[in-house]
Scaffold this motif. Structure first.
Motif, PDB file in Angstrom:
ATOM      1  N   GLU A  80      35.801  58.041 -82.204  1.00 16.23           N
ATOM      2  CA  GLU A  80      36.471  59.246 -81.713  1.00 16.23           C
ATOM      3  C   GLU A  80      35.945  60.497 -82.432  1.00 16.23           C
ATOM      4  O   GLU A  80      35.670  61.517 -81.807  1.00 16.23           O
ATOM      5  N   ARG A  81      35.827  60.386 -83.749  1.00 15.66           N
ATOM      6  CA  ARG A  81      35.323  61.525 -84.539  1.00 15.66           C
ATOM      7  C   ARG A  81      33.877  61.842 -84.156  1.00 15.66           C
ATOM      8  O   ARG A  81      33.495  63.007 -84.055  1.00 15.66           O
ATOM      9  N   LYS A  82      33.089  60.812 -83.921  1.00 15.83           N
ATOM     10  CA  LYS A  82      31.695  61.005 -83.516  1.00 15.83           C
ATOM     11  C   LYS A  82      31.636  61.726 -82.165  1.00 15.83           C
ATOM     12  O   LYS A  82      30.862  62.661 -81.982  1.00 15.83           O
ATOM     13  N   ALA A  83      32.474  61.303 -81.234  1.00 14.53           N
ATOM     14  CA  ALA A  83      32.509  61.943 -79.910  1.00 14.53           C
ATOM     15  C   ALA A  83      32.950  63.401 -80.023  1.00 14.53           C
ATOM     16  O   ALA A  83      32.383  64.285 -79.361  1.00 14.53           O
ATOM     17  N   ASP A  84      33.952  63.669 -80.889  1.00 13.45           N
ATOM     18  CA  ASP A  84      34.407  65.043 -81.094  1.00 13.45           C
ATOM     19  C   ASP A  84      33.285  65.910 -81.663  1.00 13.45           C
ATOM     20  O   ASP A  84      33.067  67.040 -81.200  1.00 13.45           O
ATOM     21  N   LEU A  85      32.595  65.401 -82.685  1.00 12.35           N
ATOM     22  CA  LEU A  85      31.513  66.167 -83.293  1.00 12.35           C
ATOM     23  C   LEU A  85      30.385  66.427 -82.292  1.00 12.35           C
ATOM     24  O   LEU A  85      29.845  67.534 -82.237  1.00 12.35           O
ATOM     25  N   GLU A  86      30.035  65.414 -81.503  1.00 12.99           N
ATOM     26  CA  GLU A  86      28.981  65.599 -80.499  1.00 12.99           C
ATOM     27  C   GLU A  86      29.384  66.632 -79.454  1.00 12.99           C
ATOM     28  O   GLU A  86      28.573  67.457 -79.038  1.00 12.99           O
ATOM     29  N   ARG A  87      30.661  66.614 -79.057  1.00 12.35           N
ATOM     30  CA  ARG A  87      31.161  67.595 -78.082  1.00 12.35           C
ATOM     31  C   ARG A  87      31.080  69.008 -78.658  1.00 12.35           C
ATOM     32  O   ARG A  87      30.625  69.938 -77.993  1.00 12.35           O
ATOM     33  N   ILE A  88      31.500  69.165 -79.906  1.00 21.17           N
ATOM     34  CA  ILE A  88      31.464  70.481 -80.554  1.00 21.17           C
ATOM     35  C   ILE A  88      30.027  70.976 -80.679  1.00 21.17           C
ATOM     36  O   ILE A  88      29.732  72.145 -80.410  1.00 21.17           O
ATOM     37  N   VAL A  89      29.131  70.090 -81.069  1.00 19.24           N
ATOM     38  CA  VAL A  89      27.714  70.471 -81.213  1.00 19.24           C
ATOM     39  C   VAL A  89      27.135  70.889 -79.870  1.00 19.24           C
ATOM     40  O   VAL A  89      26.420  71.895 -79.773  1.00 19.24           O
ATOM     41  N   LYS A  90      27.446  70.146 -78.802  1.00 14.14           N
ATOM     42  CA  LYS A  90      26.946  70.491 -77.467  1.00 14.14           C
ATOM     43  C   LYS A  90      27.486  71.847 -77.009  1.00 14.14           C
ATOM     44  O   LYS A  90      26.759  72.642 -76.412  1.00 14.14           O
ATOM     45  N   GLU A  91      28.766  72.105 -77.292  1.00 11.98           N
ATOM     46  CA  GLU A  91      29.348  73.402 -76.914  1.00 11.98           C
ATOM     47  C   GLU A  91      28.656  74.546 -77.643  1.00 11.98           C
ATOM     48  O   GLU A  91      28.353  75.577 -77.044  1.00 11.98           O
ATOM     49  N   LYS A  92      28.405  74.366 -78.938  1.00 12.53           N
ATOM     50  CA  LYS A  92      27.718  75.410 -79.703  1.00 12.53           C
ATOM     51  C   LYS A  92      26.298  75.629 -79.189  1.00 12.53           C
ATOM     52  O   LYS A  92      25.832  76.765 -79.093  1.00 12.53           O
ATOM     53  N   GLN A  93      25.599  74.552 -78.864  1.00 11.86           N
ATOM     54  CA  GLN A  93      24.242  74.680 -78.335  1.00 11.86           C
ATOM     55  C   GLN A  93      24.258  75.389 -76.984  1.00 11.86           C
ATOM     56  O   GLN A  93      23.394  76.219 -76.712  1.00 11.86           O
ATOM     57  N   LYS A  94      25.262  75.094 -76.162  1.00 10.05           N
ATOM     58  CA  LYS A  94      25.360  75.746 -74.861  1.00 10.05           C
ATOM     59  C   LYS A  94      25.597  77.244 -75.030  1.00 10.05           C
ATOM     60  O   LYS A  94      24.995  78.054 -74.324  1.00 10.05           O
ATOM     61  N   VAL A  95      26.475  77.608 -75.959  1.00 11.10           N
ATOM     62  CA  VAL A  95      26.735  79.027 -76.212  1.00 11.10           C
ATOM     63  C   VAL A  95      25.468  79.727 -76.684  1.00 11.10           C
ATOM     64  O   VAL A  95      25.142  80.828 -76.228  1.00 11.10           O
ATOM     65  N   ARG A  96      24.723  79.075 -77.587  1.00  8.42           N
ATOM     66  CA  ARG A  96      23.464  79.657 -78.068  1.00  8.42           C
ATOM     67  C   ARG A  96      22.464  79.836 -76.933  1.00  8.42           C
ATOM     68  O   ARG A  96      21.800  80.866 -76.821  1.00  8.42           O
ATOM     69  N   GLU A  97      22.359  78.804 -76.086  1.00  8.02           N
ATOM     70  CA  GLU A  97      21.430  78.882 -74.956  1.00  8.02           C
ATOM     71  C   GLU A  97      21.835  79.985 -73.989  1.00  8.02           C
ATOM     72  O   GLU A  97      20.977  80.705 -73.473  1.00  8.02           O
ATOM     73  N   ASP A  98      23.141  80.139 -73.745  1.00 10.77           N
ATOM     74  CA  ASP A  98      23.607  81.198 -72.854  1.00 10.77           C
ATOM     75  C   ASP A  98      23.267  82.574 -73.414  1.00 10.77           C
ATOM     76  O   ASP A  98      22.870  83.478 -72.675  1.00 10.77           O
ATOM     77  N   LYS A  99      23.429  82.734 -74.725  1.00 11.10           N
ATOM     78  CA  LYS A  99      23.107  84.024 -75.347  1.00 11.10           C
ATOM     79  C   LYS A  99      21.616  84.319 -75.244  1.00 11.10           C
ATOM     80  O   LYS A  99      21.225  85.438 -74.910  1.00 11.10           O
ATOM     81  N   THR A 100      20.772  83.324 -75.528  1.00  5.10           N
ATOM     82  CA  THR A 100      19.329  83.565 -75.448  1.00  5.10           C
ATOM     83  C   THR A 100      18.907  83.800 -74.002  1.00  5.10           C
ATOM     84  O   THR A 100      18.061  84.648 -73.740  1.00  5.10           O
ATOM     85  N   ARG A 101      19.512  83.094 -73.057  1.00  3.49           N
ATOM     86  CA  ARG A 101      19.195  83.291 -71.643  1.00  3.49           C
ATOM     87  C   ARG A 101      19.603  84.696 -71.215  1.00  3.49           C
ATOM     88  O   ARG A 101      18.879  85.366 -70.461  1.00  3.49           O
ATOM     89  N   ALA A 102      20.760  85.165 -71.693  1.00  2.00           N
ATOM     90  CA  ALA A 102      21.213  86.513 -71.335  1.00  2.00           C
ATOM     91  C   ALA A 102      20.258  87.563 -71.900  1.00  2.00           C
ATOM     92  O   ALA A 102      19.967  88.565 -71.247  1.00  2.00           O
ATOM     93  N   LEU A 103      19.763  87.338 -73.107  1.00  2.00           N
ATOM     94  CA  LEU A 103      18.808  88.279 -73.696  1.00  2.00           C
ATOM     95  C   LEU A 103      17.475  88.241 -72.968  1.00  2.00           C
ATOM     96  O   LEU A 103      16.821  89.275 -72.794  1.00  2.00           O
ATOM     97  N   GLU A 104      17.049  87.047 -72.537  1.00  2.00           N
ATOM     98  CA  GLU A 104      15.784  86.931 -71.818  1.00  2.00           C
ATOM     99  C   GLU A 104      15.881  87.537 -70.427  1.00  2.00           C
ATOM    100  O   GLU A 104      14.902  88.081 -69.916  1.00  2.00           O
ATOM    101  N   ASP A 105      17.061  87.433 -69.801  1.00  2.00           N
ATOM    102  CA  ASP A 105      17.228  87.960 -68.452  1.00  2.00           C
ATOM    103  C   ASP A 105      17.179  89.481 -68.421  1.00  2.00           C
ATOM    104  O   ASP A 105      16.802  90.060 -67.400  1.00  2.00           O
ATOM    105  N   LYS A 106      17.562  90.118 -69.496  1.00  2.00           N
ATOM    106  CA  LYS A 106      17.529  91.576 -69.529  1.00  2.00           C
ATOM    107  C   LYS A 106      16.092  92.049 -69.595  1.00  2.00           C
ATOM    108  O   LYS A 106      15.305  91.588 -70.406  1.00  2.00           O
ATOM    109  N   ASP A 107      15.786  92.988 -68.735  1.00  2.00           N
ATOM    110  CA  ASP A 107      14.455  93.583 -68.709  1.00  2.00           C
ATOM    111  C   ASP A 107      14.395  94.634 -69.808  1.00  2.00           C
ATOM    112  O   ASP A 107      15.227  95.548 -69.839  1.00  2.00           O
ATOM    113  N   PRO A 108      13.417  94.534 -70.744  1.00  2.00           N
ATOM    114  CA  PRO A 108      13.365  95.514 -71.828  1.00  2.00           C
ATOM    115  C   PRO A 108      13.172  96.935 -71.321  1.00  2.00           C
ATOM    116  O   PRO A 108      13.714  97.877 -71.888  1.00  2.00           O
ATOM    117  N   GLU A 109      12.430  97.109 -70.230  1.00  2.00           N
ATOM    118  CA  GLU A 109      12.231  98.460 -69.717  1.00  2.00           C
ATOM    119  C   GLU A 109      13.524  99.002 -69.119  1.00  2.00           C
ATOM    120  O   GLU A 109      13.803 100.188 -69.206  1.00  2.00           O
TER     121      GLU A 109
END
Length: 175
Positions: A80-109
């Motif tokens: 159970e603890r392993k599943a909880d930790l894996e879920r938390i890690v996946k959520e954090k990775q998803k948030v990081r990916e969303d932030k980087t995707r949002a930064l990449e989607d913005k056109d610098p110009e």
């Protein structure tokens, strides 16, 4: 009654003197409680990585208890603890990916043009009604407080400076 020392980690209090405090702080129970407290704030990714690198504790698997507790060199990670930790890690990775995707989607110009338009709007505020940019900075307007205005001969340090004095000064950009 003398002073008492209260340990937040152990939820204990005892007579406060150097000997008692030193013995308590070096005690096994205090060290375990302190480690458990600070481990609760560890990054879940690191905790999961550390626990997965260890072999499972046979004693913990068979009985659900281990005599070594946190000092055991084997893993006490339950499913159970392993599943909880894996879920938390996946959520954090998803948030990081969303932030980087949002930064990449913005056109610098586009962001640069937005910034320039905002800046030009603030520069437009310095333009007067005729459309001529006023080069002289706005001078402050000083008012005498009512209780000072009632005085017949107020001291010169309380009186505002005349506006003509400030016009002749050159303002220097700081920075």
């Amino acid at each position: 009654m003398g002073r008492r020392y209260y340990c937040d980690f152990c939820d204990k209090s005892f007579a406060d003197n150097p000997t008692h405090r030193k013995n308590h702080l070096k005690g096994v129970q205090h060290q375990r409680n302190r480690k458990a407290h600070y481990d609760s704030f560890r990054n879940p990714e690191i905790v999961l990585q550390d626990e997965l690198s260890k072999r499972p504790c046979k004693n913990f698997i068979s009985t659900g208890m281990c005599n070594f507790m946190d000092n055991c060199k084997f893993s006490h990670l339950t499913d159970e603890r392993k599943a909880d930790l894996e879920r938390i890690v996946k959520e954090k990775q998803k948030v990081r990916e969303d932030k980087t995707r949002a930064l990449e989607d913005k056109d610098p110009e586009k962001t640069l043009s937005e910034w320039l338009s905002k800046r030009s709007k603030t520069d437009d505020q310095d333009v007067n009604e005729v459309g001529i940019v006023s080069e002289a900075p706005l001078l402050p307007v000083y008012e005498i407080p009512p209780h000072v205005a009632q005085l017949q001969n107020p001291p010169p340090s309380v009186l505002p400076p005349p506006p003509d004095v400030l016009r002749g000064l050159s303002f220097v950009d700081w920075g």
